[in-house]
Design a protein around this motif. Structure first.
Motif, PDB file in Angstrom:
ATOM      1  N   UNK A 195      -6.458  -1.691   4.995  1.00 34.02           N
ATOM      2  CA  UNK A 195      -5.709  -1.231   3.827  1.00 34.02           C
ATOM      3  C   UNK A 195      -5.962  -2.174   2.663  1.00 34.02           C
ATOM      4  N   UNK A 196      -6.188  -1.600   1.477  1.00 31.50           N
ATOM      5  CA  UNK A 196      -6.287  -2.387   0.251  1.00 31.50           C
ATOM      6  C   UNK A 196      -5.044  -2.096  -0.571  1.00 31.50           C
ATOM      7  N   UNK A 197      -4.289  -3.140  -0.883  1.00 29.77           N
ATOM      8  CA  UNK A 197      -2.958  -3.001  -1.460  1.00 29.77           C
ATOM      9  C   UNK A 197      -2.942  -3.532  -2.894  1.00 29.77           C
ATOM     10  N   UNK A 198      -2.891  -2.603  -3.851  1.00 29.06           N
ATOM     11  CA  UNK A 198      -2.725  -2.928  -5.267  1.00 29.06           C
ATOM     12  C   UNK A 198      -1.599  -2.059  -5.794  1.00 29.06           C
ATOM     13  N   UNK A 199      -0.363  -2.446  -5.503  1.00 26.90           N
ATOM     14  CA  UNK A 199       0.764  -1.596  -5.882  1.00 26.90           C
ATOM     15  C   UNK A 199       1.584  -2.268  -6.975  1.00 26.90           C
ATOM     16  N   UNK A 200       2.858  -2.520  -6.707  1.00 27.84           N
ATOM     17  CA  UNK A 200       3.756  -3.179  -7.647  1.00 27.84           C
ATOM     18  C   UNK A 200       4.461  -4.314  -6.919  1.00 27.84           C
ATOM     19  N   UNK A 201       5.000  -5.305  -7.651  1.00 28.68           N
ATOM     20  CA  UNK A 201       5.729  -6.383  -6.979  1.00 28.68           C
ATOM     21  C   UNK A 201       6.872  -5.871  -6.106  1.00 28.68           C
ATOM     22  N   UNK A 202       7.489  -4.767  -6.524  1.00 29.43           N
ATOM     23  CA  UNK A 202       8.618  -4.214  -5.773  1.00 29.43           C
ATOM     24  C   UNK A 202       8.184  -3.565  -4.467  1.00 29.43           C
ATOM     25  N   UNK A 203       6.971  -3.022  -4.420  1.00 31.24           N
ATOM     26  CA  UNK A 203       6.515  -2.272  -3.250  1.00 31.24           C
ATOM     27  C   UNK A 203       5.627  -3.081  -2.318  1.00 31.24           C
ATOM     28  N   UNK A 204       5.085  -4.189  -2.789  1.00 31.39           N
ATOM     29  CA  UNK A 204       4.040  -4.898  -2.037  1.00 31.39           C
ATOM     30  C   UNK A 204       4.499  -5.340  -0.652  1.00 31.39           C
ATOM     31  N   UNK A 205       5.659  -5.963  -0.554  1.00 27.67           N
ATOM     32  CA  UNK A 205       6.104  -6.523   0.726  1.00 27.67           C
ATOM     33  C   UNK A 205       6.288  -5.422   1.768  1.00 27.67           C
ATOM     34  N   UNK A 206       6.936  -4.331   1.398  1.00 26.25           N
ATOM     35  CA  UNK A 206       7.142  -3.234   2.364  1.00 26.25           C
ATOM     36  C   UNK A 206       5.816  -2.586   2.742  1.00 26.25           C
ATOM     37  N   UNK A 207       4.884  -2.485   1.804  1.00 30.99           N
ATOM     38  CA  UNK A 207       3.563  -1.928   2.110  1.00 30.99           C
ATOM     39  C   UNK A 207       2.830  -2.798   3.133  1.00 30.99           C
ATOM     40  N   UNK A 208       2.862  -4.107   2.914  1.00 30.59           N
ATOM     41  CA  UNK A 208       2.165  -5.031   3.817  1.00 30.59           C
ATOM     42  C   UNK A 208       2.797  -5.006   5.203  1.00 30.59           C
ATOM     43  N   UNK A 209       4.128  -5.021   5.252  1.00 27.38           N
ATOM     44  CA  UNK A 209       4.830  -4.980   6.542  1.00 27.38           C
ATOM     45  C   UNK A 209       4.489  -3.705   7.315  1.00 27.38           C
ATOM     46  N   UNK A 210       4.423  -2.583   6.604  1.00 32.16           N
ATOM     47  CA  UNK A 210       4.102  -1.313   7.250  1.00 32.16           C
ATOM     48  C   UNK A 210       2.729  -1.371   7.905  1.00 32.16           C
ATOM     49  N   UNK A 211       1.768  -1.968   7.218  1.00 27.92           N
ATOM     50  CA  UNK A 211       0.423  -2.078   7.782  1.00 27.92           C
ATOM     51  C   UNK A 211       0.408  -2.995   8.998  1.00 27.92           C
ATOM     52  N   UNK A 212       1.116  -4.103   8.935  1.00 26.30           N
ATOM     53  CA  UNK A 212       1.188  -5.010  10.081  1.00 26.30           C
ATOM     54  C   UNK A 212       1.781  -4.293  11.297  1.00 26.30           C
ATOM     55  N   UNK A 213       2.805  -3.475  11.052  1.00 21.21           N
ATOM     56  CA  UNK A 213       3.432  -2.728  12.144  1.00 21.21           C
ATOM     57  C   UNK A 213       2.449  -1.773  12.803  1.00 21.21           C
ATOM     58  N   UNK A 214       1.490  -1.262  12.018  1.00 17.65           N
ATOM     59  CA  UNK A 214       0.502  -0.310  12.524  1.00 17.65           C
ATOM     60  C   UNK A 214      -0.772  -1.010  12.996  1.00 17.65           C
ATOM     61  N   UNK A 215      -0.806  -2.330  12.919  1.00 18.62           N
ATOM     62  CA  UNK A 215      -1.988  -3.075  13.357  1.00 18.62           C
ATOM     63  C   UNK A 215      -3.177  -2.928  12.425  1.00 18.62           C
ATOM     64  N   UNK A 216      -2.911  -2.699  11.133  1.00 13.75           N
ATOM     65  CA  UNK A 216      -3.983  -2.474  10.166  1.00 13.75           C
ATOM     66  C   UNK A 216      -4.144  -3.709   9.277  1.00 13.75           C
ATOM     67  N   UNK A 217      -5.341  -4.296   9.223  1.00 13.89           N
ATOM     68  CA  UNK A 217      -5.580  -5.447   8.343  1.00 13.89           C
ATOM     69  C   UNK A 217      -5.290  -5.087   6.887  1.00 13.89           C
TER      70      UNK A 217
END
Length: 234
Positions: free
Chosen positions: A45-67
């Motif tokens: 996953x490549x994450x270029x979102x907003x400061x408000x969304x970044x942490x939840x986006x990253x956590x979601x990927x970790x939960x799914x085992x996605x770098x």
């Protein structure tokens, strides 16, 4: 490589175009509450979102085992929590304030110059960054990284301040104008002369290509890395 794009604004669309040109497939996009495709199909996953969304986006990927390759700035007060979670889940993560290859070479040049200038106390370092008017955070994450590189090699300076200078801090001047893609300059100013280094982005393609390069490098890896690892600068 199958990519998820978390954040589908100007940068996300630039990444999509350039990744497709390189033969990669976009299998998931997310922008706000709008989603298309399946995140679980992604290799990275490549994450270029907003400061408000970044942490939840990253956590979601970790939960799914996605770098995750993240270039969102403005959320770094949670950085240590994300690193702990990455290690706990045996995930893979790269964060960079700027993925441009040129900027990362500039970071190394900045540190080299900081070491060279350290004995010469009459030279005062200053940083100026210029970005487009839609950029939400100030100073830029890139400017903060530059300041940290200088502070690492200074005995007198202890911090940076936005648009404010004192004897213990580096001033970062943040300017917002037009559609400037990103310009960063470091000046060492004395009463006699000024020494300067500068990086100027002409398009967003450099940021996007660097993020794609990082994603290609991160496939099948575990752990926390930086662009220094990707570019072999360590």
């Amino acid at each position: 490589m199958k990519l998820a794009l978390l954040g589908y604004g100007k940068m996300g669309k630039t990444i999509e175009r350039l990744a497709s040109e390189k033969g990669h497939e976009i299998v998931f996009t997310k922008s706000g509450s709008s989603e298309e495709g399946l995140l679980t199909d992604a290799d990275v996953a490549i994450e270029f979102s907003t400061p408000e969304a970044a942490v939840s986006n990253i956590k979601l990927c970790f939960q799914q085992g996605i770098p995750v390759v993240s270039g969102t700035t403005g959320w770094l007060d949670r950085y240590d929590d994300i690193i702990k979670l990455c290690k706990a889940r045996n995930a893979a993560f790269i964060y960079a304030s700027n993925f441009s290859v040129g900027v990362n070479l500039f970071f190394d040049l900045n540190e080299y110059l900081a070491k060279l200038m350290a004995p010469w106390k009459e030279y005062i370092p200053e940083i100026e960054e210029i970005h487009h008017t839609q950029k939400k955070d100030a100073p830029s994450g890139t400017a903060i990284t530059i300041a940290e590189g200088i502070l690492k090699h200074s005995e007198e300076l202890k911090n940076w301040k936005l648009n404010e200078q004192d004897d213990r801090s580096i001033v970062i001047k943040a300017i917002r104008e037009g559609d400037v893609k990103g310009t960063h300059r470091v000046d060492y100013v004395s009463t006699i002369d000024t020494i300067s280094i500068k990086h100027e982005a002409h398009t967003r393609d450099g940021f996007a290509l660097g993020a794609i390069l990082a994603a290609e490098w991160l496939v099948n890896k575990k752990g926390v890395y930086s662009m220094k690892d990707v570019l072999g600068l360590k």
